[in-house]
Design an enzyme around this catalytic site. Structure first.
Site, PDB file in Angstrom:
ATOM      1  N   ASP A  40      -7.393  47.988 -22.761  1.00 47.15           N
ATOM      2  CA  ASP A  40      -8.257  47.145 -22.310  1.00 47.15           C
ATOM      3  C   ASP A  40      -7.842  46.452 -21.078  1.00 47.15           C
ATOM      4  O   ASP A  40      -7.705  45.173 -20.710  1.00 47.15           O
ATOM      5  CB  ASP A  40      -8.392  45.769 -23.403  1.00 47.15           C
ATOM      6  CG  ASP A  40      -8.514  46.305 -24.591  1.00 47.15           C
ATOM      7  OD1 ASP A  40      -9.738  47.257 -24.670  1.00 47.15           O
ATOM      8  OD2 ASP A  40      -8.323  45.817 -25.751  1.00 47.15           O
ATOM      9  N   GLU A 216     -19.476  46.563 -26.247  1.00 50.78           N
ATOM     10  CA  GLU A 216     -18.617  45.477 -26.129  1.00 50.78           C
ATOM     11  C   GLU A 216     -18.043  45.464 -24.667  1.00 50.78           C
ATOM     12  O   GLU A 216     -18.852  46.069 -23.871  1.00 50.78           O
ATOM     13  CB  GLU A 216     -17.610  45.619 -27.319  1.00 50.78           C
ATOM     14  CG  GLU A 216     -16.708  46.941 -27.218  1.00 50.78           C
ATOM     15  CD  GLU A 216     -15.648  47.042 -28.200  1.00 50.78           C
ATOM     16  OE1 GLU A 216     -15.374  46.190 -28.974  1.00 50.78           O
ATOM     17  OE2 GLU A 216     -15.429  48.283 -28.156  1.00 50.78           O
TER      18      GLU A 216
HETATM   19  O1  FUB Z   1      -8.512  46.139 -27.977  1.00 47.86           O
HETATM   20  C1  FUB Z   1      -9.056  45.591 -28.995  1.00 47.86           C
HETATM   21  C2  FUB Z   1     -10.693  45.868 -28.810  1.00 47.86           C
HETATM   22  O2  FUB Z   1     -10.990  47.478 -28.923  1.00 47.86           O
HETATM   23  C3  FUB Z   1     -11.410  45.418 -27.524  1.00 47.86           C
HETATM   24  O3  FUB Z   1     -11.431  43.951 -27.805  1.00 47.86           O
HETATM   25  C4  FUB Z   1     -12.418  46.167 -27.592  1.00 47.86           C
HETATM   26  O4  FUB Z   1     -12.927  46.251 -26.179  1.00 47.86           O
HETATM   27  C5  FUB Z   1     -11.850  47.574 -27.907  1.00 47.86           C
HETATM   28  O5  FUB Z   1     -11.225  48.160 -26.666  1.00 47.86           O
END
Ligand code: FUB
Length: 456
Positions: A40, A216
């Site tokens: 991320d 997301e």
């Molecule tokens: O790293 C945990 C979660 O997985 C993140 O918050 C999302 O964007 C995905 O990458």
């Protein structure tokens, strides 16, 4: 093809080289971080330097984490040259933020921005307080420096439920925060204090996106008056990185296209940030390359990003080579190549039980070749090529510049030696400059190379 008898050298193992290379910098090609799992990535430019704010995956122990994600804390990394990344250590942990549930392992995708002389670090976590069983909140920590120490606010930002915060400050000085919750991207205006909302959150309207299973990871940036809302989105199986545009930071947005397709080996997530640095745009993202059997131990990668004349983002094919110019006098991990011949070249982990040791590349056909782009020779004094090789049946290869039949740098004749050896051979003079290196096999006997390094 030209040959040069004077350059022919035989294999001379030298032990002292191993010692002199102990400060080897593994933080260069893709993945960018080779001593821990990182995901991320939000990358920012502060005072002319790149700062990378990733999340941190660790292997879960029984009873920890959430659906395979175990994310206890955050590190920050910085770089001036895109190839050497300094780890500034842990800046926040699930055990040091007052409102965060201790040992919850859910410190997910963060962001960091600069405003009014302070650095504001935004992060999602599990709150101690739960309402109807829900507790995904977004908090802020503040620092005078981009690498901390960061002091967390006593409480999370009221009015936000969700994950993956992203903050964008427009040219008029207004700052917006975006995040994701329950498959919707929300946005709101932030107060000048950067730790409270100044408007009611609204779902971001993205026209033309079509059917989707999941969405997301918003990341907003502006270029030439166009607001780009980028995000990972799952049409069917895994996340692809896509974008939509608007003439307003809160939309409505028009879906445009895919920036990076979904992973072939089924890493469920991807997560992006886009940044301009020294006249080039870059996409930072993640993949599970160092943990191929488990997609929750991810590693950050980066590639160059280009716009067309209408401001549309061109699709990026993820590379091993990554970004930046490699210094010829540091170890060059040629298994992170730019291109290889269709046949005769393969890579494997040096140690499949310890993948942070990286890969090596094998050649097993005459004239199979490998291209590694952008190696800088900064003086006219190069005389030696050091390399780590395995050649149980001997073999030979040429090192050339800029093309398979470009100027010859060295001919390496390998001896039959079991196991890995570090060796050193003479090179032709190389004029200072930036070159694409070519390794061209000249034997059908298989041999493998771990790394190369040039020396004066
Ligand atoms: O790293 C945990 C979660 O997985 C993140 O918050 C999302 O964007 C995905 O990458």
């Amino acid at each position: 093809m030209k040959t040069d008898k004077a350059l022919q050298n035989t294999f001379i193992p030298i032990v002292f080289l191993v010692l002199s290379l102990f400060s080897v910098n593994l933080f260069s090609q893709n993945p960018l971080v080779m001593d821990q799992f990182t995901a991320d990535p939000t990358v920012r430019v502060f005072d002319g330097k790149l700062y990378m704010y990733p999340s941190h995956d660790v292997p879960c122990k029984d009873g920890q984490g959430f659906i395979g994600f175990c994310m206890p804390d955050y590190h920050v990394f910085s770089s001036e040259n895109l190839t050497e990344w300094e780890d500034h250590g842990v800046i926040l942990s699930h055990n040091t933020v007052p409102w965060v549930e201790p040992a919850s392992f859910r410190m997910w995708a963060p962001d960091c921005v600069f405003k009014n002389g302070k650095y504001y670090y935004y992060f999602p976590a599990n709150s101690v307080e739960k309402i109807n069983g829900k507790g995904r909140r977004i908090g802020v920590a503040v620092s005078d420096k981009p690498y901390g120490p960061f002091a967390p606010e006593a409480n999370f930002i009221e009015g936000i439920w969700g994950i993956d915060p992203n903050v964008f400050t427009d040219k008029d000085g207004k700052s917006y925060i975006y995040w994701a919750e329950e498959r919707v991207i929300y946005g709101a205006l932030l107060k000048e204090n950067m730790v409270e909302l100044a408007s009611v959150p609204v779902p971001m309207k993205i026209n033309g996106i079509g059917r989707r299973k999941f969405i997301e990871g918003p990341f907003m940036f502006e270029r030439k008056g166009i607001y780009y809302m980028t995000f990972p989105y799952i049409p069917e199986t895994t996340e692809q990185i896509v974008y939509a545009t608007s003439d307003n930071p809160l939309g409505p947005f028009k879906y445009q296209n895919v920036i990076m397709k979904e992973w072939e080996n089924k890493c469920y997530t991807n997560h992006q940030s886009i940044v301009a640095y020294k006249n080039q745009w870059y996409l930072f993202y993640h993949h599970n390359e160092l943990s191929p059997d488990f997609d929750k131990n991810r590693s950050i990668k980066a590639d160059s990003l280009f716009f067309d004349k209408n401001g549309l983002i061109k699709e990026i094919i993820p590379s091993k080579r990554g970004i930046g110019v490699s210094n010829a006098e540091k170890t060059i991990q040629i298994d992170r190549y730019s291109r290889v011949s269709k046949k005769g070249v393969s890579t494997e982990f040096n140690n499949s039980n310890q993948t942070f040791d990286g890969w090596n590349v094998s050649f097993n056909e005459t004239n199979s070749w490998l291209q590694y782009n952008k190696v800088e020779f900064s003086n006219n004094k190069t005389k030696t090529l050091n390399l780590k090789v395995k050649s149980p049946k001997g073999g030979s290869f040429e090192v050339r510049l800029n093309a398979i039949d470009g100027p010859l740098v060295a001919i390496v004749n390998l001896e039959d030696v079991d196991g890995w050896k570090t060796t050193s051979i003479k090179t032709k003079k190389i004029k200072s400059g930036i070159y694409n290196l070519f390794i061209v096999s000249k034997s059908k006997e298989p041999f493998a190379i771990d790394w190369l390094q040039f020396e004066q």
